[in-house]
Enzyme design. Structure first.
Site, PDB file in Angstrom:
ATOM      1  N   SER A   1      -0.287  -3.613   6.671  1.00 26.21           N
ATOM      2  CA  SER A   1       0.380  -3.072   5.490  1.00 26.21           C
ATOM      3  C   SER A   1       0.002  -1.613   5.286  1.00 26.21           C
ATOM      4  O   SER A   1      -1.183  -1.274   5.172  1.00 26.21           O
ATOM      5  CB  SER A   1      -0.021  -3.871   4.248  1.00 26.21           C
ATOM      6  OG  SER A   1       0.441  -3.226   3.076  1.00 26.21           O
TER       7      SER A   1
ATOM      8  N   HIS B   1       4.159  -3.639   7.844  1.00 28.60           N
ATOM      9  CA  HIS B   1       4.552  -4.195   6.556  1.00 28.60           C
ATOM     10  C   HIS B   1       4.658  -3.069   5.536  1.00 28.60           C
ATOM     11  O   HIS B   1       3.698  -2.324   5.306  1.00 28.60           O
ATOM     12  CB  HIS B   1       3.515  -5.221   6.108  1.00 28.60           C
ATOM     13  CG  HIS B   1       3.915  -6.035   4.929  1.00 28.60           C
ATOM     14  ND1 HIS B   1       4.753  -7.130   5.023  1.00 28.60           N
ATOM     15  CD2 HIS B   1       3.592  -5.924   3.610  1.00 28.60           C
ATOM     16  CE1 HIS B   1       4.916  -7.663   3.827  1.00 28.60           C
ATOM     17  NE2 HIS B   1       4.231  -6.942   2.954  1.00 28.60           N
TER      18      HIS B   1
ATOM     19  N   ASP C   1       5.515  -2.297   1.632  1.00 24.47           N
ATOM     20  CA  ASP C   1       5.695  -2.842   0.290  1.00 24.47           C
ATOM     21  C   ASP C   1       6.504  -1.876  -0.565  1.00 24.47           C
ATOM     22  O   ASP C   1       6.150  -0.706  -0.698  1.00 24.47           O
ATOM     23  CB  ASP C   1       4.340  -3.080  -0.373  1.00 24.47           C
ATOM     24  CG  ASP C   1       3.604  -4.252   0.234  1.00 24.47           C
ATOM     25  OD1 ASP C   1       4.202  -5.340   0.328  1.00 24.47           O
ATOM     26  OD2 ASP C   1       2.432  -4.092   0.625  1.00 24.47           O
TER      27      ASP C   1
ATOM     28  N   MET D   1       7.691  -1.419  -4.376  1.00 23.95           N
ATOM     29  CA  MET D   1       7.433  -1.888  -5.740  1.00 23.95           C
ATOM     30  C   MET D   1       8.121  -0.964  -6.733  1.00 23.95           C
ATOM     31  O   MET D   1       8.128   0.258  -6.553  1.00 23.95           O
ATOM     32  CB  MET D   1       5.933  -1.920  -6.016  1.00 23.95           C
ATOM     33  CG  MET D   1       5.108  -2.684  -4.994  1.00 23.95           C
ATOM     34  SD  MET D   1       3.354  -2.711  -5.475  1.00 23.95           S
ATOM     35  CE  MET D   1       2.602  -3.161  -3.911  1.00 23.95           C
TER      36      MET D   1
ATOM     37  N   HIS E   1       8.837  -5.704   2.263  1.00 22.11           N
ATOM     38  CA  HIS E   1       8.589  -6.705   1.221  1.00 22.11           C
ATOM     39  C   HIS E   1       8.987  -6.085  -0.104  1.00 22.11           C
ATOM     40  O   HIS E   1       8.329  -5.163  -0.599  1.00 22.11           O
ATOM     41  CB  HIS E   1       7.101  -7.085   1.242  1.00 22.11           C
ATOM     42  CG  HIS E   1       6.703  -8.022   0.149  1.00 22.11           C
ATOM     43  ND1 HIS E   1       5.383  -8.236  -0.205  1.00 22.11           N
ATOM     44  CD2 HIS E   1       7.433  -8.823  -0.679  1.00 22.11           C
ATOM     45  CE1 HIS E   1       5.325  -9.101  -1.190  1.00 22.11           C
ATOM     46  NE2 HIS E   1       6.560  -9.471  -1.499  1.00 22.11           N
TER      47      HIS E   1
ATOM     48  N   MET F   1       9.173  -6.053  -3.808  1.00 22.03           N
ATOM     49  CA  MET F   1       8.644  -6.563  -5.071  1.00 22.03           C
ATOM     50  C   MET F   1       9.370  -5.819  -6.189  1.00 22.03           C
ATOM     51  O   MET F   1       8.804  -4.949  -6.861  1.00 22.03           O
ATOM     52  CB  MET F   1       7.126  -6.373  -5.125  1.00 22.03           C
ATOM     53  CG  MET F   1       6.389  -7.304  -4.187  1.00 22.03           C
ATOM     54  SD  MET F   1       4.619  -6.976  -4.089  1.00 22.03           S
ATOM     55  CE  MET F   1       4.594  -5.849  -2.694  1.00 22.03           C
TER      56      MET F   1
ATOM     57  N   MET G   1       2.525 -15.611  -1.005  1.00 18.75           N
ATOM     58  CA  MET G   1       1.577 -14.596  -1.466  1.00 18.75           C
ATOM     59  C   MET G   1       0.211 -15.239  -1.689  1.00 18.75           C
ATOM     60  O   MET G   1       0.091 -16.255  -2.373  1.00 18.75           O
ATOM     61  CB  MET G   1       2.070 -13.952  -2.764  1.00 18.75           C
ATOM     62  CG  MET G   1       3.301 -13.078  -2.611  1.00 18.75           C
ATOM     63  SD  MET G   1       3.024 -11.644  -1.533  1.00 18.75           S
ATOM     64  CE  MET G   1       1.708 -10.769  -2.409  1.00 18.75           C
TER      65      MET G   1
ATOM     66  N   PHE H   1      -0.886  -5.030  -6.013  1.00 18.48           N
ATOM     67  CA  PHE H   1      -1.948  -4.122  -5.622  1.00 18.48           C
ATOM     68  C   PHE H   1      -2.647  -4.619  -4.360  1.00 18.48           C
ATOM     69  O   PHE H   1      -2.830  -5.830  -4.171  1.00 18.48           O
ATOM     70  CB  PHE H   1      -2.988  -3.976  -6.740  1.00 18.48           C
ATOM     71  CG  PHE H   1      -2.443  -3.316  -7.978  1.00 18.48           C
ATOM     72  CD1 PHE H   1      -2.440  -1.939  -8.097  1.00 18.48           C
ATOM     73  CD2 PHE H   1      -1.902  -4.076  -8.995  1.00 18.48           C
ATOM     74  CE1 PHE H   1      -1.915  -1.322  -9.230  1.00 18.48           C
ATOM     75  CE2 PHE H   1      -1.384  -3.477 -10.142  1.00 18.48           C
ATOM     76  CZ  PHE H   1      -1.388  -2.091 -10.252  1.00 18.48           C
ATOM     77  N   GLY H   2      -3.049  -3.687  -3.500  1.00 17.93           N
ATOM     78  CA  GLY H   2      -3.800  -4.032  -2.308  1.00 17.93           C
ATOM     79  C   GLY H   2      -5.275  -4.205  -2.625  1.00 17.93           C
ATOM     80  O   GLY H   2      -5.751  -3.885  -3.718  1.00 17.93           O
ATOM     81  N   GLY H   3      -6.020  -4.727  -1.647  1.00 20.68           N
ATOM     82  CA  GLY H   3      -7.465  -4.831  -1.784  1.00 20.68           C
ATOM     83  C   GLY H   3      -7.958  -6.018  -2.578  1.00 20.68           C
ATOM     84  O   GLY H   3      -9.153  -6.100  -2.888  1.00 20.68           O
TER      85      GLY H   3
ATOM     86  N   ASP I   1       0.240 -12.855   2.751  1.00 18.98           N
ATOM     87  CA  ASP I   1       0.048 -11.458   2.382  1.00 18.98           C
ATOM     88  C   ASP I   1      -0.919 -11.394   1.218  1.00 18.98           C
ATOM     89  O   ASP I   1      -0.637 -11.916   0.142  1.00 18.98           O
ATOM     90  CB  ASP I   1       1.410 -10.855   1.993  1.00 18.98           C
ATOM     91  CG  ASP I   1       1.315  -9.391   1.572  1.00 18.98           C
ATOM     92  OD1 ASP I   1       0.206  -8.818   1.633  1.00 18.98           O
ATOM     93  OD2 ASP I   1       2.345  -8.830   1.182  1.00 18.98           O
ATOM     94  N   GLY I   2      -2.074 -10.753   1.468  1.00 15.91           N
ATOM     95  CA  GLY I   2      -3.057 -10.569   0.416  1.00 15.91           C
ATOM     96  C   GLY I   2      -4.431 -11.080   0.803  1.00 15.91           C
ATOM     97  O   GLY I   2      -4.602 -12.270   1.043  1.00 15.91           O
TER      98      GLY I   2
ATOM     99  N   GLY J   1      -3.993  -5.270   5.193  1.00 16.78           N
ATOM    100  CA  GLY J   1      -4.009  -3.865   4.815  1.00 16.78           C
ATOM    101  C   GLY J   1      -5.338  -3.213   5.112  1.00 16.78           C
ATOM    102  O   GLY J   1      -5.531  -2.578   6.154  1.00 16.78           O
ATOM    103  N   SER J   2      -6.295  -3.370   4.197  1.00 12.64           N
ATOM    104  CA  SER J   2      -7.590  -2.710   4.353  1.00 12.64           C
ATOM    105  C   SER J   2      -8.357  -3.225   5.568  1.00 12.64           C
ATOM    106  O   SER J   2      -9.153  -2.492   6.150  1.00 12.64           O
ATOM    107  CB  SER J   2      -8.431  -2.892   3.088  1.00 12.64           C
ATOM    108  OG  SER J   2      -8.566  -4.259   2.747  1.00 12.64           O
TER     109      SER J   2
END
Length: 224
Positions: A8, A31, A33, A35, A64, A66, A135, A141-143, A173-174, A195-196
Site C-alpha cells: 500500500s 494498492h 487507497d 479516501m 481501494h 473508501m 478489512m 488510516f494506515g499503521g 488489508d490492515g 503498508g508499513s
C-alpha cells in the site's frame, strides 16, 4: 491458491511517489487507497493521481475506494487503467450493477467489507465479483494493529468461495506484517495488502519476499 502481495502506497513517501513505486517492483500489485473524507475520516488522492500512477507503476494497480457514491465514481478508475477496483458494500447502492460495469471496462471487481460487516448477506454476490476484501482494521488510516476478531470472517469468506466453486480472491488489508500474515493466510486469505511492513523496511523487495514465503507456507499447511 496463488499468493498476491499488494503493498500500500499509503505508507510511501508521496513527495517521491515514482521512486517509491519502483521500490516495490517485486510485488504482484500496488494498492492505492482513495479516501474522500466522507466515507472515512481521511483524505488521500483522487482519479488524476491514480491515472499517473497507472502510467508509471511497475506492477498492476489495485485501487481501494473508501468513498461515498462509488456507483458514480468507481467506473472512472477502471477507465483510467486500474487492474482492480474495489468499492465498499456499505457505500454502494447497486453493487451488482457496479461490479458488472467494472468488469465490462476491463477491471477486476472487488467488494470490501468493514470489520463489523458480516460476509453472509453478500454470499450470493460472489459470482459477480473477482475479489472480496475483508478489512482487518477500521478503514481510514494506515499503521493500525491487525484485528484478530476478523479471522473467523476470513474463514467464512473462504469457505463460501470454495463451496460456490468460484475463483474469487480473498484480500486482507490492515496490520498485515510478518507477524500476522500467516494467521490471515491460514484463515484463507490469498491477497495481502501491506503498508508499513514493506515501505518501512530498508529492503522493500526482501520484505515482499518474506511475506510471500510466510503466506505460501501457511497455505501449504492449511491444505494438508
Amino acid at each position: 491458491m496463488d499468493v498476491v502481495i499488494s503493498p500500500s502506497i499509503l505508507s510511501a513517501d508521496f513527495m517521491n511517489l515514482e521512486r517509491e513505486l519502483a521500490r516495490i517492483a517485486a510485488a504482484d500489485m500496488v494498492h492505492v487507497d482513495v479516501m474522500d473524507n466522507h466515507f472515512v475520516p481521511n483524505l488521500t488522492l483522487g482519479l488524476p493521481v491514480v491515472e499517473k500512477i497507472v502510467r508509471v507503476a511497475p506492477v498492476p494497480v489495485d485501487t481501494h475506494l473508501m468513498i461515498e457514491d462509488p456507483d458514480r465514481w468507481a467506473p472512472g478508475f477502471a477507465e483510467a487503467g486500474a487492474a482492480s477496483v474495489t468499492f465498499h458494500a456499505e457505500a454502494a447502492r447497486a453493487p451488482v450493477r457496479l461490479a458488472r460495469e467494472l468488469r465490462r471496462l476491463g477491471a477486476r471487481a472487488g467488494l470490501a467489507l468493514r470489520p463489523a460487516t458480516p460476509v453472509e448477506p453478500f454470499v450470493d454476490l460472489l459470482p459477480e465479483i473477482d475479489m472480496l476484501l475483508v478489512m482487518t482494521v477500521e478503514p481510514g488510516f494506515g499503521g493500525q494493529a491487525f484485528l484478530d476478531v476478523t479471522l473467523p470472517k476470513i474463514r467464512r469468506a473462504r469457505r463460501a468461495v470454495e463451496e460456490a466453486g468460484l475463483d474469487v480472491w480473498v484480500q486482507v488489508d490492515g496490520g498485515v506484517s510478518a507477524e500476522t500474515v500467516e494467521r490471515a493466510a491460514d484463515a484463507g486469505a490469498n491477497v495481502f495488502v501491506a503498508g508499513s511492513a514493506v515501505y518501512g523496511a530498508d529492503d522493500a523487495a526482501g520484505a515482499i519476499g518474506e511475506l510471500r514465503c510466510l503466506a505460501a507456507g501457511a497455505h501449504a499447511h492449511r491444505s494438508r
